[in-house]
Design a protein around this motif. Structure first.
Motif, PDB file in Angstrom:
ATOM      1  N   PRO A   1       0.939  -1.278   0.062  1.00  0.00           N
ATOM      2  CA  PRO A   1       0.110  -0.010   0.108  1.00  0.00           C
ATOM      3  C   PRO A   1       0.988   1.177  -0.209  1.00  0.00           C
ATOM      4  N   VAL A   2       0.427   2.119  -0.769  1.00  0.00           N
ATOM      5  CA  VAL A   2       1.213   3.577  -0.759  1.00  0.00           C
ATOM      6  C   VAL A   2       0.717   4.509   0.022  1.00  0.00           C
ATOM      7  N   GLY A   3       1.405   5.409   0.359  1.00  0.00           N
ATOM      8  CA  GLY A   3       0.920   6.514   1.054  1.00  0.00           C
ATOM      9  C   GLY A   3       0.574   7.728  -0.079  1.00  0.00           C
ATOM     10  N   MET A   4      -0.201   8.733   0.748  1.00  0.00           N
ATOM     11  CA  MET A   4      -0.609   9.705  -0.333  1.00  0.00           C
ATOM     12  C   MET A   4      -0.727  11.164   0.397  1.00  0.00           C
ATOM     13  N   ILE A   5      -0.374  12.147  -0.451  1.00  0.00           N
ATOM     14  CA  ILE A   5      -0.709  13.484  -0.072  1.00  0.00           C
ATOM     15  C   ILE A   5      -1.623  14.054  -0.908  1.00  0.00           C
ATOM     16  N   HIS A   6      -2.747  14.491  -0.350  1.00  0.00           N
ATOM     17  CA  HIS A   6      -4.094  14.757  -1.197  1.00  0.00           C
ATOM     18  C   HIS A   6      -4.530  15.935  -1.049  1.00  0.00           C
TER      19      HIS A   6
ATOM     20  N   ARG B   1       5.083  15.731   5.344  1.00  0.00           N
ATOM     21  CA  ARG B   1       6.433  14.813   4.644  1.00  0.00           C
ATOM     22  C   ARG B   1       6.872  14.060   5.928  1.00  0.00           C
ATOM     23  N   ALA B   2       6.780  14.389   7.174  1.00  0.00           N
ATOM     24  CA  ALA B   2       6.801  13.512   8.224  1.00  0.00           C
ATOM     25  C   ALA B   2       5.967  12.373   8.345  1.00  0.00           C
ATOM     26  N   ILE B   3       4.887  12.496   7.958  1.00  0.00           N
ATOM     27  CA  ILE B   3       3.721  11.522   7.963  1.00  0.00           C
ATOM     28  C   ILE B   3       4.006  10.367   7.044  1.00  0.00           C
TER      29      ILE B   3
ATOM     30  N   ASN C   1      -9.417   5.669  11.197  1.00  0.00           N
ATOM     31  CA  ASN C   1      -8.514   4.811  10.620  1.00  0.00           C
ATOM     32  C   ASN C   1      -7.270   5.356  10.398  1.00  0.00           C
ATOM     33  N   GLY C   2      -6.879   6.559  10.875  1.00  0.00           N
ATOM     34  CA  GLY C   2      -5.769   7.091  10.814  1.00  0.00           C
ATOM     35  C   GLY C   2      -5.378   8.089   9.595  1.00  0.00           C
ATOM     36  N   ILE C   3      -6.239   8.586   9.012  1.00  0.00           N
ATOM     37  CA  ILE C   3      -5.975   9.744   7.799  1.00  0.00           C
ATOM     38  C   ILE C   3      -5.721  11.047   8.628  1.00  0.00           C
ATOM     39  N   THR C   4      -5.012  11.648   8.286  1.00  0.00           N
ATOM     40  CA  THR C   4      -4.683  12.982   8.854  1.00  0.00           C
ATOM     41  C   THR C   4      -5.201  14.126   7.661  1.00  0.00           C
TER      42      THR C   4
ATOM     43  N   ARG D   1      -0.280   6.825   6.528  1.00  0.00           N
ATOM     44  CA  ARG D   1       0.485   7.820   5.576  1.00  0.00           C
ATOM     45  C   ARG D   1      -0.205   8.513   4.759  1.00  0.00           C
ATOM     46  N   THR D   2      -1.331   8.699   4.836  1.00  0.00           N
ATOM     47  CA  THR D   2      -2.317   9.594   4.067  1.00  0.00           C
ATOM     48  C   THR D   2      -2.614  10.920   4.779  1.00  0.00           C
ATOM     49  N   VAL D   3      -2.335  11.977   4.176  1.00  0.00           N
ATOM     50  CA  VAL D   3      -2.729  13.341   4.386  1.00  0.00           C
ATOM     51  C   VAL D   3      -3.431  14.134   3.531  1.00  0.00           C
TER      52      VAL D   3
END
Length: 328
Positions: free
Chosen positions: A144-149, A230-232, A207-210, A185-187
């Motif tokens: 699973p990938v992280g994402m900056i959205h 970036r830190a997330i 579920n941990g989404i920022t 790892r999703t912001v």
């Protein structure tokens, strides 16, 4: 199709050719290169099968291509050209089915799975935001990938209209449930606007989404917000999804679900520029709806944001190749 050698770096057409002439391609790049010859493939997904209100994003890729002819080849801050760091080409459009959502989702996923297998990073012009779900399925199948959205909306709703689970308001809930997107790892940056319920964001947060609301962006500034983002996500594979409605509609009126009180174009550029150095695996610009545009402003803005993202993808590719000593 043209075949490129490992040393070829496709370049936009010469400035000697008027930008309003010739076939419109993304950034005036060569069209029709073989997938395996590229490091970054720019792809259109002309589809709005997930739209629940104002349709029109199916016309986004064509107008984004046209507007991208205005974008020159060198970044104005870094003075770097992405076309010197990676082999980039316009791969055309995914062949979608405008009357069948599930068939289109499968077609898009299969196309991007081919890009993934050929180690080609995708830069996508949508299309509504459901487009991102099959892309994440293709890129995040093994890990699973992280994402900056960047978006006005969280897009983590569950269902619409009697239980419909696949709309442009649900892609990231489905992606987390399917295990292709890492919620921790999703912001999500720039979220704002009236809600269906006071509980709209409960599932995402649980579920941990920022979620970083637009009010917080305005108070803290892009530098602080992006340091947190970036830190997330860290240095694990990360996808960038840019919904044009993260911008205030004064900058991007051509979108299906505009929300006032949004980012300026400069804030958005700053946010994307602060992605440099991350382990990026792809990006998209979605929800450009030309039928609602004014003077092609949204298409021009969207194409410029695609260029900003292209610069970051090319930098990420170059860093990986330099660190490993690999050659493609």
């Amino acid at each position: 199709m043209n075949t490129l050698t490992s040393t070829d770096y496709p370049q936009p057409q010469s400035g000697d050719i008027p930008r309003y002439s010739g076939l419109p391609t993304f950034f005036r790049l060569p069209f029709g290169a073989q997938i395996a010859s590229l490091d970054i493939g720019v792809v259109g997904v002309p589809w709005d099968g997930g739209t629940t209100n104002r349709a029109g994003t199916r016309h986004g890729p064509r107008e984004l291509r046209n507007a991208s002819s205005l974008v020159r080849r060198v970044h104005p801050v870094t003075y770097q050209s992405p076309y010197s760091l990676a082999r980039v080409g316009d791969l055309g459009d995914v062949q979608v089915n405008p009357v069948d959502v599930q068939d289109s989702l499968a077609r898009i996923e299969n196309y991007y799975r081919t890009l993934y297998q050929q180690q080609v990073m995708p830069l996508t012009a949508g299309g509504d935001h459901l487009t991102t779900l099959p892309i994440l399925r293709a890129l995040g199948r093994e890990q699973p990938v992280g994402m900056i959205h960047f978006d006005a909306h969280s897009d983590t709703n569950d269902t619409y209209f009697g239980g419909e689970r696949f709309t442009h308001g649900t892609p990231f809930r489905r992606a987390v449930e399917e295990g292709v997107l890492d919620p921790k790892r999703t912001v999500q940056i720039g979220i704002r606007g009236a809600l269906f319920s006071e509980h709209d964001h409960d599932w995402a947060r649980a579920n941990g989404i920022t979620i970083i609301p637009m009010e917080q962006v305005a108070q803290e500034g892009m530098q602080t917000v992006m340091e947190r983002a970036r830190a997330i996500v860290g240095m694990e594979p990360t996808y960038i999804s840019f919904d044009i409605d993260v911008l205030d509609p004064v900058y991007a009126p051509g979108t299906g679900t505009p929300e006032i009180g949004g980012m300026t174009t400069l804030q958005a550029q700053q946010g994307v520029r602060l992605l440099q150095g991350l382990n990026l695996v792809g990006a998209d610009v979605v929800e450009v709806a030309p039928p609602f545009d004014q003077g092609n402003l949204t298409s021009m803005t969207g194409a410029t944001m695609m260029f900003e993202l292209l610069c970051q993808l090319a930098d990420a590719h170059h860093r990986r190749m330099t660190s490993t000593g690999a050659m493609r």
